[in-house]
Design an enzyme around this catalytic site. Structure first.
Site, PDB file in Angstrom:
ATOM      1  N   ASP A   8      40.397  42.040  38.275  1.00 55.50           N
ATOM      2  CA  ASP A   8      41.190  42.124  38.017  1.00 55.50           C
ATOM      3  C   ASP A   8      42.272  43.650  39.104  1.00 55.50           C
ATOM      4  OD1 ASP A   8      39.856  42.063  35.710  1.00 55.50           O
ATOM      5  OD2 ASP A   8      40.459  42.787  33.876  1.00 55.50           O
ATOM      6  N   GLU A  39      46.456  40.747  34.170  1.00 50.96           N
ATOM      7  CA  GLU A  39      46.997  41.195  33.225  1.00 50.96           C
ATOM      8  C   GLU A  39      47.034  43.190  33.459  1.00 50.96           C
ATOM      9  OE1 GLU A  39      45.167  42.028  29.459  1.00 50.96           O
ATOM     10  OE2 GLU A  39      43.169  43.297  30.493  1.00 50.96           O
ATOM     11  N   ASN A  40      46.634  43.575  34.450  1.00 52.07           N
ATOM     12  CA  ASN A  40      46.914  44.676  34.848  1.00 52.07           C
ATOM     13  C   ASN A  40      47.552  44.650  36.060  1.00 52.07           C
ATOM     14  OD1 ASN A  40      45.488  45.343  32.671  1.00 52.07           O
ATOM     15  ND2 ASN A  40      43.832  45.522  33.152  1.00 52.07           N
ATOM     16  N   ASN A  67      44.018  40.948  27.026  1.00 48.40           N
ATOM     17  CA  ASN A  67      44.403  41.276  26.574  1.00 48.40           C
ATOM     18  C   ASN A  67      46.017  42.593  26.206  1.00 48.40           C
ATOM     19  OD1 ASN A  67      42.581  42.786  27.586  1.00 48.40           O
ATOM     20  ND2 ASN A  67      42.725  45.163  26.126  1.00 48.40           N
ATOM     21  N   HIS A  68      45.614  42.973  27.671  1.00 51.41           N
ATOM     22  CA  HIS A  68      47.438  43.134  28.158  1.00 51.41           C
ATOM     23  C   HIS A  68      48.072  42.553  28.076  1.00 51.41           C
ATOM     24  CE1 HIS A  68      44.567  46.672  29.137  1.00 51.41           C
ATOM     25  NE2 HIS A  68      44.811  46.933  27.741  1.00 51.41           N
ATOM     26  N   HIS A 176      37.304  42.305  32.466  1.00 50.59           N
ATOM     27  CA  HIS A 176      38.520  43.322  31.521  1.00 50.59           C
ATOM     28  C   HIS A 176      37.935  44.990  31.646  1.00 50.59           C
ATOM     29  CE1 HIS A 176      39.865  45.466  28.204  1.00 50.59           C
ATOM     30  NE2 HIS A 176      38.452  45.140  27.587  1.00 50.59           N
ATOM     31  N   HIS A 178      36.137  46.404  34.419  1.00 42.98           N
ATOM     32  CA  HIS A 178      36.851  46.600  35.651  1.00 42.98           C
ATOM     33  C   HIS A 178      35.662  47.499  36.828  1.00 42.98           C
ATOM     34  CE1 HIS A 178      41.578  47.257  34.871  1.00 42.98           C
ATOM     35  NE2 HIS A 178      40.862  46.089  34.410  1.00 42.98           N
TER      36      HIS A 178
HETATM   37 FE   FE2 Z   1      42.269  43.785  29.804  1.00 36.76          FE
END
Ligand code: FE2
Length: 259
Positions: A8, A39-40, A67-68, A176, A178
């Site tokens: 991520d 996603e982040n 999810n983000h 997810h 991290h």
């Molecule tokens: Fe996530």
């Protein structure tokens, strides 16, 4: 065929180290194809079109999410654009118009990237990722290299998904949390697996974000706003070595570069 999966990417710090390190990593490990969870990547939460272009411009071929993904206003339009290499977890309800699978032909090998999301302590209302995988596999030509980003919180669910997928796909790469795990393995039927590929972002942080606001959230119960921390940065991920004939994984190893 060697595939690099980058854990991520969090904020500018994460994007910067991808930019500065990716070409030398590709050269060192003779990488043919790069996947990254993004996603982040937009200030710690979500992704925008310009940031997507920045990451792909650094040498990433496909960006996965989780999810983000819908945090930024433009996300819904972005994920339905067929011309961009970004996918959402395929087990979001079908009502969501979005790219869910990406296929590329690399040196004569078909590489298919899938993103699925766990359901334990995650978003409610998603389809069962185990059944969704089987449904997707029916549409994918045999003799494909299939890489799955399984975006989940819970180690048991990730591990269960790994074993459920063993022999059906080339690799299951967890994302997810991290936090890079030390459980790389080739499962009995030839699928490469890791519970979490790790994080690409600030070293002195809590999962990429500034420590103070997150500690304060635990002290007060108040929500925190993602605020990515600065350098020093690390890039974490895995390199998967794949047999071009069988499409099974021969080896998976973690990498971590700090600058
Ligand atoms: Fe996530």
């Amino acid at each position: 065929m060697k595939i690099l999966f980058i854990g991520d990417i969090v904020g500018r710090t994460g994007r910067d180290i991808v930019k500065t390190q990716l070409s030398s990593i590709k050269e060192k490990y003779k990488i043919d194809f790069v996947i990254a969870n993004g996603e982040n990547s937009a200030h710690g939460s979500g992704i925008t079109e310009s940031i997507l272009k920045e990451i792909t411009g650094s040498g990433v071929d496909v960006i996965t999410s989780g999810n983000h993904i819908f945090k930024k206003n433009e996300a819904l339009e972005l994920v339905s654009n067929k011309n961009i290499n970004l996918i959402i977890p395929a087990n979001y309800p079908e009502k969501v118009q979005a790219n869910r699978i990406i296929e590329k032909l690399i040196d004569g090998n078909r590489v298919v990237v899938i993103n699925l999301m766990g359901r334990v302590f995650m978003k409610e209302g998603l389809d069962n990722p185990f059944y969704k995988l089987d449904e997707l596999l029916q549409k994918i030509p045999t003799n494909s290299i299939i890489i799955v980003d399984f975006h989940g919180e819970v180690t048991s669910e990730k591990k269960a998904f790994g074993y459920y997928s063993d022999g059906k796909v080339t690799a299951v790469i967890g994302t997810h949390t991290h936090t890079q795990t030390s459980d790389t393995e080739i499962l009995p039927k030839g699928t490469a697996y890791i519970t979490d590929a790790g994080m690409t972002g600030s070293v002195n942080s809590i999962l990429g974000d500034k420590k103070e606001s997150i500690i304060n959230s635990f002290l007060t119960g108040l929500p925190f706003k993602p605020e990515p921390e600065d350098h020093p940065a690390k890039l974490e991920g895995v390199v998967i070595d794949i047999d071009n004939d069988s499409k099974k994984a021969k080896n998976i190893k973690t990498i971590r570069i700090i600058e």
